[in-house]
Design an enzyme around this catalytic site. Structure first.
Site, mmCIF file in Angstrom:
data_model
loop_
_atom_site.group_PDB
_atom_site.id
_atom_site.type_symbol
_atom_site.label_atom_id
_atom_site.label_comp_id
_atom_site.label_asym_id
_atom_site.label_seq_id
_atom_site.Cartn_x
_atom_site.Cartn_y
_atom_site.Cartn_z
ATOM 1 N N VAL A 16 4.708 1.414 -3.427
ATOM 2 C CA VAL A 16 6.104 1.043 -3.217
ATOM 3 C C VAL A 16 7.004 1.725 -4.251
ATOM 4 O O VAL A 16 8.035 2.310 -3.903
ATOM 5 C CB VAL A 16 6.266 -0.490 -3.283
ATOM 6 C CG1 VAL A 16 7.736 -0.883 -3.190
ATOM 7 C CG2 VAL A 16 5.474 -1.145 -2.162
ATOM 8 N N ASP A 35 5.612 4.026 -15.626
ATOM 9 C CA ASP A 35 4.333 3.338 -15.442
ATOM 10 C C ASP A 35 3.609 3.305 -16.779
ATOM 11 O O ASP A 35 3.785 4.214 -17.604
ATOM 12 C CB ASP A 35 3.479 4.059 -14.393
ATOM 13 C CG ASP A 35 2.487 3.127 -13.726
ATOM 14 O OD1 ASP A 35 2.712 2.760 -12.555
ATOM 15 O OD2 ASP A 35 1.504 2.730 -14.388
ATOM 16 N N THR A 126 6.733 -8.222 -3.517
ATOM 17 C CA THR A 126 6.772 -9.393 -2.626
ATOM 18 C C THR A 126 6.423 -10.621 -3.443
ATOM 19 O O THR A 126 5.300 -10.749 -3.923
ATOM 20 C CB THR A 126 5.779 -9.201 -1.468
ATOM 21 O OG1 THR A 126 6.124 -8.003 -0.803
ATOM 22 C CG2 THR A 126 5.847 -10.356 -0.490
ATOM 23 N N GLU A 151 10.857 -4.675 0.563
ATOM 24 C CA GLU A 151 10.557 -3.420 1.274
ATOM 25 C C GLU A 151 9.811 -3.740 2.562
ATOM 26 O O GLU A 151 9.104 -4.732 2.650
ATOM 27 C CB GLU A 151 9.757 -2.478 0.370
ATOM 28 C CG GLU A 151 8.484 -3.068 -0.239
ATOM 29 C CD GLU A 151 7.279 -2.970 0.656
ATOM 30 O OE1 GLU A 151 7.338 -2.222 1.636
ATOM 31 O OE2 GLU A 151 6.296 -3.674 0.380
ATOM 32 N N GLU A 155 2.211 1.643 5.109
ATOM 33 C CA GLU A 155 1.437 2.718 4.491
ATOM 34 C C GLU A 155 1.221 3.815 5.523
ATOM 35 O O GLU A 155 0.945 3.527 6.686
ATOM 36 C CB GLU A 155 0.086 2.183 4.013
ATOM 37 C CG GLU A 155 0.231 1.338 2.774
ATOM 38 C CD GLU A 155 -1.104 0.848 2.260
ATOM 39 O OE1 GLU A 155 -2.133 1.475 2.544
ATOM 40 O OE2 GLU A 155 -1.093 -0.184 1.570
ATOM 41 N N LYS A 204 11.000 -11.359 3.883
ATOM 42 C CA LYS A 204 9.826 -10.484 3.716
ATOM 43 C C LYS A 204 8.546 -11.166 4.234
ATOM 44 O O LYS A 204 7.782 -10.590 5.007
ATOM 45 C CB LYS A 204 9.686 -10.121 2.236
ATOM 46 C CG LYS A 204 8.392 -9.447 1.868
ATOM 47 C CD LYS A 204 8.281 -8.078 2.500
ATOM 48 C CE LYS A 204 6.864 -7.562 2.370
ATOM 49 N NZ LYS A 204 6.749 -6.150 2.455
ATOM 50 N N ASN A 208 6.323 -10.178 7.826
ATOM 51 C CA ASN A 208 4.896 -9.849 7.868
ATOM 52 C C ASN A 208 4.101 -10.920 8.622
ATOM 53 O O ASN A 208 3.172 -10.610 9.372
ATOM 54 C CB ASN A 208 4.342 -9.676 6.448
ATOM 55 C CG ASN A 208 4.523 -8.249 5.943
ATOM 56 O OD1 ASN A 208 5.049 -7.395 6.657
ATOM 57 N ND2 ASN A 208 4.091 -7.984 4.725
ATOM 58 N N LYS A 251 -1.249 -3.952 19.838
ATOM 59 C CA LYS A 251 -2.492 -3.208 20.087
ATOM 60 C C LYS A 251 -3.666 -4.076 19.655
ATOM 61 O O LYS A 251 -3.765 -4.441 18.479
ATOM 62 C CB LYS A 251 -2.526 -1.914 19.283
ATOM 63 C CG LYS A 251 -1.681 -0.826 19.844
ATOM 64 C CD LYS A 251 -2.141 0.542 19.303
ATOM 65 C CE LYS A 251 -1.056 1.567 19.495
ATOM 66 N NZ LYS A 251 0.027 1.443 18.507
ATOM 67 N N CYS A 260 -1.261 -6.000 2.571
ATOM 68 C CA CYS A 260 -0.079 -6.873 2.736
ATOM 69 C C CYS A 260 -0.295 -8.071 3.647
ATOM 70 O O CYS A 260 -0.079 -9.206 3.244
ATOM 71 C CB CYS A 260 1.084 -6.041 3.252
ATOM 72 S SG CYS A 260 1.464 -4.660 2.183
#
Ligand code: UGA
Length: 439
Positions: A16, A35, A126, A151, A155, A204, A208, A251, A260
């Site tokens: 992210v 980082d 998150t 966000e 991926e 968020k 999901n 699907k 996630c």
């Protein structure tokens, strides 16, 4: 995109953080990605990316060359000049399903003293609803605003998703802070949802959770199709064309996974429970997904001509696909591995092929795939196998030379957990076929 005078720091350069930093630079901001991993930052400065993400390497290269993207290991220096600071650190899961906020808290505490007055700290990780207070407390600054800007990146298509979002959600307590964040995305042609931080954090998880629910739903309908003699492809075409339902995320497959959905769906249940609500629908969504892994294991065992409780010693499974979906090298909570681990526990030997594991394995892959026999091609994985199983929807599996697969196998069964292949073509090659919810 033309450069703006927005100065941004991004703390945490995982999937992210790196995507956010690179894409915000592309949208015009001057960005420093920070980082604590010295090696990672050194490699990024040389243009070597720690992740596989379509289009990201090019943006990192171009924005670095344009002087709009920098990498640093010094959080204090990086955030001190920034108007907006993004927190993109991991929120792993505790045993009870709740999110572990220690990285978020530590990151906020470390940057707090260095922020300039009026800076905006944006939480992109998150986090459980209400966590903006945790960030505020850890920052320990009354002259800095905290904003939630979740966000919605997938991926494999993260760059595309960032630059072409369905919406940008900004949860802020002050209009000025919301405006500062909105300004970074202003050149995007998208809808802005401006709300309060708790609602943004809930959006968020709810997004999901809803997507996971769609997949669990279609997997349940597929299970039903197998019982009643219906065909899931026709059923999905029939229901997906209703615009209220929509055809995406319908699907059928081996179950959902990744870094996630499993984490967020369990967190949704835990957050609701913490506030006195039993989110039984979401518990069901998770249970159905666990059952889906089991259903795939049973399919494969029965394809081997055995029964549920039989040992699989001496049986060889050729596995095609290890990642949790195509287009990524991510093995986290991969349904493929859940299913294959179970087959191995039953005594089966697994020879696996995945397009992302053909070279030298990285440390994460070596660790997760310990005990697996990883082969260099699909044909190698099928050679000597009693059953071949398609587990990830890599496009190259649609082009398999089925005649050759049949020739090199010891057995004659193919289980297609992604409904990727044409059953008629598989049968024409002399193999038995079983898919998910297909007649
Ligand atoms: C997901 C969400 O789609 C993103 O919007 C979100 O930002 C991200 O989580 C996150 O929270 O960071 P991702 O984990 O990359 O993105 O994966 P998805 O493409 O959503 O797939 C999730 C799982 O569902 C995979 O195992 C996939 O194979 C499965 N799936 C998806 C199906 O089985 N069927 C479908 O129709 C769609």
């Amino acid at each position: 995109m033309r450069p703006t005078d927005n100065t941004v720091a991004v703390v945490g350069t995982g999937y992210v953080g790196l995507t956010t930093g690179a894409c915000l630079a592309q949208l015009g901001s001057t960005v420093t990605c920070v980082d604590i991993d010295v090696d990672k930052i050194e490699r990024l400065r040389l243009g070597h990316l720690p992740i596989v993400e379509a289009g990201l390497a090019e943006i990192v290269r171009d924005m670095s060359a344009a002087g709009r993207l920098h990498f640093s290991t010094d959080p204090t220096e990086s955030v001190s000049g920034a108007d907006v600071v993004f927190l993109c650190v991991p929120t792993p899961q505790d045993d009870d399903g709740s999110a572990d906020l220690s990285y978020v808290e530590a990151a906020a505490a470390s940057i707090g003293p260095a922020l300039k007055t009026g800076a905006v700290v944006v939480n992109k990780s998150t986090v459980p609803v209400g966590s903006f207070h945790v960030v505020s407390d850890a920052l320990d600054r009354t002259d800095v605003d905290v904003v939630s800007n979740p966000e919605f990146l997938r991926e494999g298509t993260a760059v595309h998703d960032f630059l072409n979002p369905d919406r940008v959600v900004i949860g802020a307590e002050s209009d000025a802070a919301a405006a500062a964040v909105r300004a970074l995305y202003e050149s995007l042609d998208t809808e802005f949802i401006l709300t309060d931080p708790a609602s943004a954090e809930t959006i968020k998880y709810a997004a999901n959770g809803f997507l996971a629910m769609k997949v669990s739903f279609v997997n349940s309908v597929a299970a039903m199709c197998e019982q009643v003699g219906a065909d899931i492809s026709s059923v999905v075409a029939g229901i997906g064309s209703d615009h209220r339902i929509g055809s995406e995320f319908l699907k059928p497959g081996p179950g959902w996974g990744g870094s996630c959905f499993p984490k967020d769906s369990r967190a949704l249940v835990a957050i609701a429970a913490d506030h006195g609500y039993d989110f039984s629908l979401m518990r069901g969504v998770i249970d159905i997904n666990e059952q889906q892994y089991e259903r795939m294991v049973h399919k494969i065992i029965s394809a081997l001509g055995l029964f549920e409780h039989d040992r699989l010693s001496g049986r060889v499974v050729g596995a095609l696909g290890l990642t949790f979906k195509a287009g990524t090298d991510d093995l986290r909570e991969s349904p493929s591995l859940r299913i294959l681990d179970e087959l191995r526990r039953h005594g089966a030997a697994v020879q696996a092929y995945d397009p992302t594991t053909t070279g030298e394995l990285n440390a994460v892959q070596r660790d997760r795939l310990a005990g697996y026999e990883v082969r260099g091609t699909a044909i190698d994985a099928a050679t000597g196998a009693d059953a071949v199983v398609v587990l990830t929807e890599w496009p190259e599996f649609e082009e398999l030379d089925l005649g050759k697969i049949a020739d090199v196998m010891r057995g004659d069964t193919l289980v297609d957990c992604r409904n990727l292949l044409d059953p008629g073509e598989v049968r024409a090659a002399g193999l038995d076929y079983d898919g998910v919810g297909r007649r």
